[in-house]
Design a protein around this motif. Structure first.
Motif, mmCIF file in Angstrom:
data_model
loop_
_atom_site.group_PDB
_atom_site.id
_atom_site.type_symbol
_atom_site.label_atom_id
_atom_site.label_comp_id
_atom_site.label_asym_id
_atom_site.label_seq_id
_atom_site.Cartn_x
_atom_site.Cartn_y
_atom_site.Cartn_z
ATOM 1 N N THR A 7 0.844 -1.188 0.000
ATOM 2 C CA THR A 7 0.000 0.000 0.000
ATOM 3 C C THR A 7 0.886 1.249 0.000
ATOM 4 O O THR A 7 2.099 1.163 -0.160
ATOM 5 C CB THR A 7 -0.964 -0.015 1.209
ATOM 6 O OG1 THR A 7 -1.885 1.066 1.098
ATOM 7 C CG2 THR A 7 -0.221 0.086 2.531
ATOM 8 N N THR A 8 0.263 2.416 0.162
ATOM 9 C CA THR A 8 0.978 3.695 0.085
ATOM 10 C C THR A 8 1.188 4.274 1.477
ATOM 11 O O THR A 8 0.255 4.319 2.284
ATOM 12 C CB THR A 8 0.185 4.693 -0.777
ATOM 13 O OG1 THR A 8 -0.028 4.133 -2.067
ATOM 14 C CG2 THR A 8 0.948 5.999 -0.925
ATOM 15 N N ALA A 9 2.401 4.712 1.734
ATOM 16 C CA ALA A 9 2.722 5.312 3.031
ATOM 17 C C ALA A 9 2.223 6.748 3.103
ATOM 18 O O ALA A 9 2.413 7.533 2.177
ATOM 19 C CB ALA A 9 4.227 5.280 3.263
ATOM 20 N N LYS A 10 1.548 7.067 4.198
ATOM 21 C CA LYS A 10 1.176 8.453 4.492
ATOM 22 C C LYS A 10 1.856 8.810 5.810
ATOM 23 O O LYS A 10 1.444 8.345 6.881
ATOM 24 C CB LYS A 10 -0.342 8.594 4.600
ATOM 25 C CG LYS A 10 -0.792 10.026 4.881
ATOM 26 C CD LYS A 10 -2.308 10.152 4.937
ATOM 27 C CE LYS A 10 -2.922 10.193 3.561
ATOM 28 N NZ LYS A 10 -4.362 10.561 3.609
ATOM 29 N N VAL A 11 2.914 9.588 5.714
ATOM 30 C CA VAL A 11 3.712 9.909 6.898
ATOM 31 C C VAL A 11 3.041 11.060 7.647
ATOM 32 O O VAL A 11 2.826 12.142 7.090
ATOM 33 C CB VAL A 11 5.154 10.277 6.509
ATOM 34 C CG1 VAL A 11 5.975 10.633 7.746
ATOM 35 C CG2 VAL A 11 5.797 9.111 5.761
#
Length: 893
Positions: free
Chosen positions: A842-846
């Motif tokens: 999935t996509t990292a959201k920092v």
């Protein structure tokens, strides 16, 4: 009371009322452009259209801000008043485009209406060199035309006073005044959450919903109904042209106070989406083929009878639906119990609030929200824990924010820094799965400080000594270490809650979705009882139901151990009652829960599965296991409005009608039973779920003759004590809150006012137990899950709303900056997330919304979805899965 005379008519109003209030009470219409009764009166009066003449006054005055006084004599139609209003319109037209012929707001524009009424055709002050401003199309759902703004201020005040987003305001002064987000940024760069409440109140064409269908407002018909998204139960009007919904407007219902969220206002386009199922489908040689209704019914009946004859009634199971009406849930469980002969019926409450039903039924006698949606406005202390309220229940979240602005104290105990945490007086960022310890720590402090309500405890509760004994083991220092918080913050929060006159607790799945979920719910109840906050307006224990009718589906017996009204299937008296009502012998063995049914499908003990409006392939934990079971299934019927991920596994798919295509009722989170009204004919050959169930009952040889859902409601009321006084006639204008046992009963806004439903409130203390799965060297991070504002449950509806899906088209994971740095992850990077059940990319959201070593994923997505990682550990009482705590590892993909 105050007496005044308006247009030669004497009116009596309460002190504090305005002249406009008094006129409307008398049925005298005064034109307004800026007034809204929900907004602070002292800040109004911007448009001056409501001018009136008061005897003895030298100038005309705006009636919306003028207090009514005793003996006042007012004229609303004198020549001075009429001329004054004409001047107001004249001035407004001096800076307003004269494009009514092509304006999309024509027919819904108060400026146009009042100009016609007062004969104003233009302006003497017209400025041909007026600057033309570009339109702001940056928002996905609406646009802003500054040229048509009359500076009435309603949009900014609704955004700031009611919605509490503070996304727009007034900039500059004098002729340069205009509505804008901060720093003149486009709307898309503001804090706007696209609720559309500003659009709904705009009196001109300045704020307009983006339209895919051209229409004039005089061409549409309006149908009032209940929103089909979350459990708030907002009332709305569907604007219909031909066979399509072209717009939605909020309606001033008791649950929502004329407000909507982005899904309610703009999320309607799924109804007419081309993906809608339009004909029955039968899977032949692995592929779906169109079929007639008779072909589909004949196959279903054949397979159903085969399963019953060869394996017994308990080889059949069904999942009912929190998205369907009360009437449809009632018929579904009746179909399984009276026609098939099994209690194997369950629905998604098993995955969200089964522990609420079990926990509150034990301690209070009723497993439901004790108070009403808008009572937050009467609270002086609000504790939110396990609920991201502004995203999961936006209108209730706005009520909490309004209460905070009016002076209420706000405590938030959450693993993430949610929106409410930023406004809280005390924010405790607790570790996921430590709810019981947190509430025990609160109670320890309250008892030690002598802040408990001793009189209330003595008069209205039992088992207090046991509570005192167990709470001794939870001093603040110990709890702070367990929860990962500061002990002083815990002490301050406990004192703040205990010292409140009307202290309310709001919680949701952050408390319930644990292997100790029932204990968590009972701990919430213990805390409220300890301080005397049950049975009091503006206080109480308020579990917020996630889906539009999860409360009603539970009420109607879509549970394996309960008939409608929570009457137990193992109770001989209840069994006899329903056998008489339904004319069939009934099974007295409690049925299987959702997770048990899935296991039964896999091992073959469940031969026939009927899924109505549910999507377990996305919503249930351990997706891989669910898919494996569905692949092995002997026979599945899926009844839905779209080809869901679960329907793909079915042998027969039945096309159902959406909420806009049928009549019925939903019961919202505050126990309010409200009408759902048919606005459109069912699309294609689809049918309302209640019609499909009625026809199947007859095909199975059980006589069911309902010509309208109101007849089903009458039957429901006859066997369900809480609904005994409910009929369509009684709830036509305003819904009623159960219990409403008789035709004369007014409904019950607050439960347990005189006595608890079980008699005395039961203290049911519990020791803290760790989550079933904790981090270790192989899986060092805690993953928790939840909702986001823009999507609804498994996205079958919201992913078909273009604006929503463009904003959030795929899954993501929130990671603390320190954790991300350690893993060499940047915002937007692809990350592999693995648990003991499997792995996804999935996509990292920092973000610093989560603390180090805790990560968050929304559960709405199927592709690379969170539930491929969640575990199947269950609460032993409620059988709810532990969806809020899973051990995971992360690595850069």
């Amino acid at each position: 009371m105050i007496k005044l005379t308006i247009d030669n008519q004497q009116v009596e109003v309460e002190k504090g009322a305005t002249v406009l209030d008094a006129a409307r009470k008398a049925g005298i219409e005064i034109p307004t452009l800026c007034h809204d009764p929900r907004l602070e009166t002292s800040l109004g009066g911007a448009c001056r259209m409501c001018l009136v003449e008061v005897q003895g006054a030298r100038t005309l005055s705006p009636s919306c801000t003028m207090p009514a006084t005793d003996g006042m004599v007012v004229s609303t139609k004198s020549e001075r008043v009429v001329q004054g209003r004409k001047v107001v319109l004249d001035l407004l037209w001096s800076r307003h485009p004269h494009d009514c012929l092509t304006c999309s707001a024509a027919g819904n524009c108060k400026l146009q209406d009042y100009s016609f009424e007062y004969g104003v055709k233009g302006s003497r002050f017209e400025n041909p060199e007026e600057e033309e401003f570009p339109l702001d199309y940056s928002n996905k759902f609406y646009y802003f035309d500054r040229n048509k703004c009359i500076l009435c201020g309603k949009c900014t005040r609704v955004c700031n006073e009611l919605q509490q987003t503070h996304a727009i305001g007034m900039s500059e002064r004098g002729f340069e005044t205009h509505v804008t987000p901060p720093f003149d940024d486009p709307l898309a760069q503001s804090k706007c959450v696209s609720c559309g409440n500003c659009v709904s109140v705009c009196p001109t064409g300045a704020l307009v919903a983006k339209k895919t269908d051209r229409f004039r407002y005089w061409d549409v018909r309006k149908v009032r109904t209940t929103c089909s998204f979350c459990g708030v139960g907002c009332q709305m009007e569907l604007l219909i042209k031909g066979d399509k919904i072209v717009e939605v407007q909020p309606y001033d219902g008791a649950a929502n106070n004329n407000m909507l969220c982005v899904k309610g206002k703009f999320g309607y386009k799924f109804v007419n989406h081309p993906d809608r199922l339009k004909t029955p489908l039968i899977k032949r040689d692995g592929k779906f083929e169109q079929a007639t209704w008779d072909e589909a019914y004949d196959l279903i009946v054949s397979k159903l009878k085969e399963a019953i004859d060869d394996h017994g009634p308990d080889s059949v199971a069904g999942f009912s639906s929190a998205r369907c009406t009360n009437e449809e849930n009632y018929l579904f469980q009746k179909f399984l119990r009276a026609v098939v002969g099994t209690n194997n019926v369950d629905h998604c409450a098993r995955l969200c609030h089964a522990s609420t039903v079990a926990g509150l039924a034990t301690t209070l006698g009723s497993g439901a929200m004790t108070n009403s949606n808008r009572e937050a406005l009467k609270s002086d202390v609000i504790l939110v824990s396990g609920s991201n309220t502004t995203e999961a229940h936006p209108v209730i979240g706005a009520h909490i924010q309004q209460a905070k602005e009016k002076g209420a104290k706000l405590i938030v105990a959450e693993p993430r820094e949610i929106e409410l945490a930023k406004e809280a007086d005390i924010f405790l960022q607790i570790k996921p799965g430590t709810n019981v310890a947190f509430f025990n720590g609160m109670m320890h402090v309250i008892i030690k400080e002598g802040l408990q309500d001793k009189e209330y405890i003595a008069a209205r509760t039992e088992n207090y000594e046991e509570l005192e004994k167990i709470m001794e083991s939870y001093p603040p220092e110990k709890v702070a270490e367990i929860c990962g918080i500061d002990a002083e913050d815990l002490i301050a929060a406990a004192k703040m809650y205990a010292e409140g006159e009307r202290a309310a607790i709001y919680y949701s799945m952050g408390v319930t979705q644990h292997s100790t979920g029932t204990q968590g719910v009972m701990s919430v109840s213990n805390l409220a009882l300890l301080c005397g906050n049950i049975g009091k307006e503006g206080a109480g224990v308020n579990p917020l139901r996630g889906q539009n009718n999860v409360q009603g589906a539970c009420d109607m017996g879509a549970l394996p151990g309960d008939y409608p009204g929570y009457q137990k299937v193992i109770n001989p008296e209840a069994q006899a009652k329903f056998e008489k009502a339904w004319g069939r012998s009934l099974n007295n063995k409690a049925g299987l829960t959702i997770t048990e049914v899935v296991n039964g499908v896999e091992d073959g003990s469940i031969q026939f599965l009927y899924v109505m409006g549910e999507n377990p392939a996305v919503s249930d934990p351990d997706t891989t296991h669910v898919e494996a079971a569905l692949k092995k299934a002997n026979f599945i019927v899926a009844q839905d409005i779209f080809m869901s991920e679960t329907a793909e596994f079915a042998d027969v798919v039945l096309p159902a009608g959406s909420f806009a295509e049928k009549d019925g009722t939903f019961t919202n989170t505050e126990r309010r039973i409200q009408r759902v009204r048919q606005a459109l004919k069912p699309i294609g050959e689809s049918k309302p779920d209640w019609v499909i169930l009625t026809e199947l009952m007859n095909k199975m040889g059980y006589e069911a003759s309902y010509s309208h859902p109101s007849e089903i409601m009458d039957e429901m009321a006859s066997v369900t004590p809480q609904y005994g006084g409910i009929s369509y006639d009684r709830i036509d204008e305003e819904g009623l809150q159960w219990p409403c046992p008789t035709k004369e009963h007014p409904g019950t806004p607050v439960l347990h006012t005189e006595t608890m439903s079980r008699g005395l409130g039961l203290f049911k203390p519990a020791d803290y137990i760790e989550s079933a799965e904790t981090p270790d060297k192989d899986y060092p991070y805690i993953m928790t899950t939840g909702r986001i504002l823009y999507h609804y449950h498994t996205r079958t509806m919201t992913k078909r709303v273009k604006g929503i899906d463009v904003m959030f088209p795929e899954s993501y994971i929130e990671i603390n900056p320190i954790t991300a740095s350690r893993l060499d992850l940047a915002d937007g990077d692809k990350v592999k997330v693995a648990s003991r059940r499997g792995d996804i990319v999935t996509t990292a959201k920092v973000t610093d919304k989560v603390v180090e070593d805790v990560v968050f994923m929304p559960f709405h997505f199927y592709e690379n979805g969170a539930n491929r990682l969640t575990g199947t550990a269950l609460d032993p009482t409620a059988k709810i899965p532990e969806l809020k705590v899973s051990a995971v590892r992360l690595e850069k993909a």
